[in-house]
Design an enzyme around this catalytic site. Structure first.
Site, PDB file in Angstrom:
ATOM      1  N   ARG A 246     -10.222  -7.519   9.945  1.00  0.00           N
ATOM      2  CA  ARG A 246     -10.337  -7.976  11.329  1.00  0.00           C
ATOM      3  C   ARG A 246     -10.561  -9.480  11.453  1.00  0.00           C
ATOM      4  NH1 ARG A 246     -14.944  -3.743  12.718  1.00  0.00           N
ATOM      5  NH2 ARG A 246     -15.270  -4.153  10.493  1.00  0.00           N
TER       6      ARG A 246
ATOM      7  N   GLN B 221       0.862  -1.179   0.000  1.00  0.00           N
ATOM      8  CA  GLN B 221       0.000   0.000   0.000  1.00  0.00           C
ATOM      9  C   GLN B 221       0.898   1.229   0.000  1.00  0.00           C
ATOM     10  OE1 GLN B 221      -2.258   1.566   3.513  1.00  0.00           O
ATOM     11  NE2 GLN B 221      -4.028   0.793   2.363  1.00  0.00           N
TER      12      GLN B 221
ATOM     13  N   TYR C  74      -6.297  10.650   3.504  1.00  0.00           N
ATOM     14  CA  TYR C  74      -4.873  10.789   3.260  1.00  0.00           C
ATOM     15  C   TYR C  74      -4.679  11.844   2.163  1.00  0.00           C
ATOM     16  CZ  TYR C  74      -3.658   6.755   6.181  1.00  0.00           C
ATOM     17  OH  TYR C  74      -3.454   5.909   7.230  1.00  0.00           O
TER      18      TYR C  74
END
Length: 417
Positions: A364, A117, A187
């Site tokens: 998760r 990423q 971001y």
């Protein structure tokens, strides 16, 4: 068009529907062949205390890889020092190349592919931790560093674009298979897309086409650099979840522009804002006390104020919670899409395939059970045991890195270990 001869009787022909692919069947992402259609989503690992790859980081990714995932994503790889979320983050460069190569080799040895990423945190960067002020589309106070974030200049944007290119080339040298360009979560690139964060009057602000200029410029520059050597994808928001953020309609239009440019092999659909509304992405439990305890003192005190408390909003968890919005993208685009958000059950993964999504990303659920996918494929599990309490979120700031406190407690290990 078929030729029909005179006197020929026409009969209704029923064309069988194309069966949805098996989520565990091999797939192609750009030039990369994946062993299946599952993706370990980028979730910050907290295992690079000195900004370098560690054995702990490698083990973190090997766990879901050995558990059956097809593609694991390393988060978060910064393109510039001021683009780190905080000082422990890896900046892609010659000094981190050897470790990144070792990480890629370890993943490949287990038969999986690896994505990096690649991003610039922009206003989500902690300038005080990094020792250099953060930049964003427009100037604003930082709730993380209690400093002013400065508005990026033309020179900054040229430099940052070149930094994306340099990082992309280094990750190709390191053996990474996929480059995921971070265009979500407020971001840097996302801050340009959001009208509430982008108040510029120049060619980078105003219209959506202007606000999408940086996203398109970075994608084009990276693709021109790497060509077809690796896959290039983007993480894009299907909704930021705050007033002035990227809406579903705006996100869809940005996706159309990126698709038309032809520089991406896929888009991973996400949501929420690390700066303005993080729980919009996660849903489920809201661990305010744990989160505050893990933050630096100024932020901890700020979270006790009404404004600070409103930062951690509460959203009920529902399985596949971005599906309705993601389907709008699927209907409008031909580009391969990765479905993300509340994937915990095999049924959800199969539904994503039936909906026309090409890949399924999980976070998760795999943190709680790294071997979940293998057990699903073998028929030993239909869903994960993650309870979506989100107590894993604050652990990214703790010694030892991101982990599931519930799993530790079940195993008899203190959650603080």
């Amino acid at each position: 068009m078929p030729v029909i001869l005179p006197g020929t009787r026409l009969e209704r022909v029923t064309v069988p529907a194309v069966a949805a692919p098996d989520v565990f069947s091999p797939a192609t992402l750009g030039p990369v062949r994946l062993r299946n259609r599952t993706v370990k989503a980028a979730t910050f690992e907290g295992r690079t205390p000195h900004g370098q790859v560690t054995d702990e980081l490698i083990d973190y990714h090997l766990a879901p890889v050995r558990g059956g995932v097809g593609l694991t994503t390393v988060a978060y790889l910064a393109v510039a020092p001021e683009g780190r979320t905080h000082r422990e983050v890896i900046v892609v460069g010659e000094d981190t190349l050897a470790g990144l190569t070792r990480l890629a080799d370890a993943v490949h040895a287990e038969g999986a592919a690896i994505a990096g990423q690649v991003g610039h945190a922009g206003p989500v960067a902690n300038g005080r931790s990094n020792g250099v002020r953060a930049i964003a589309a427009s100037g604003m106070p930082s709730p993380l560093s209690m400093q002013m974030i400065r508005s990026a200049t033309e020179a900054d944007l040229t430099r940052v674009t070149k930094a994306y290119v340099a990082a992309a080339r280094l990750l190709v040298r390191a053996g990474f298979d996929v480059l995921e360009l971070h265009m979500a979560h407020s971001y840097l690139i996302s801050s340009f897309l959001a009208p509430g964060l982008n108040r510029r009057k120049d060619r980078w602000g105003g219209s959506l086409e202007n606000r999408a200029r940086l996203a398109r410029q970075v994608a084009r520059a990276v693709r021109e650099e790497v060509g077809g050597e690796v896959a290039v994808t983007a993480k894009l928001s299907c909704s930021d979840g705050f007033k002035g953020g990227v809406t579903t309609e705006a996100g869809l239009e940005v996706a159309r522009l990126l698709e038309a440019d032809g520089n991406l092999d896929a888009i991973q659909l996400s949501g929420g804002s690390s700066l303005m509304n993080p729980m919009y992405l996660f849903r489920g439990g809201t661990p305010v006390a744990e989160f505050a305890a893990a933050m630096p003192l100024p932020v901890r005190l700020g979270m006790r104020t009404p404004v600070g408390r409103s930062f951690m909003k509460s959203y009920d968890f529902t399985e596949g919670y971005f599906r309705d919005k993601a389907l709008q993208f699927r209907e409008a685009l031909s580009l391969p899409l990765m479905f993300l958000g509340g994937v915990n059950r095999l049924e959800t993964m199969q539904q994503a395939m039936a909906d026309g999504f090409d890949f399924v990303a999980m976070g998760r659920a795999l943190l709680r059970e790294p071997d979940l996918l293998d057990r699903m494929q073998e028929g030993r599990a239909r869903e994960g045991v993650c309870i979506h309490c989100n107590r894993c979120m604050p652990t990214i700031y703790a010694d030892g890195g991101t982990r599931c406190p519930v799993a530790l407690e079940v195993a008899g290990t203190p959650a603080s270990a």
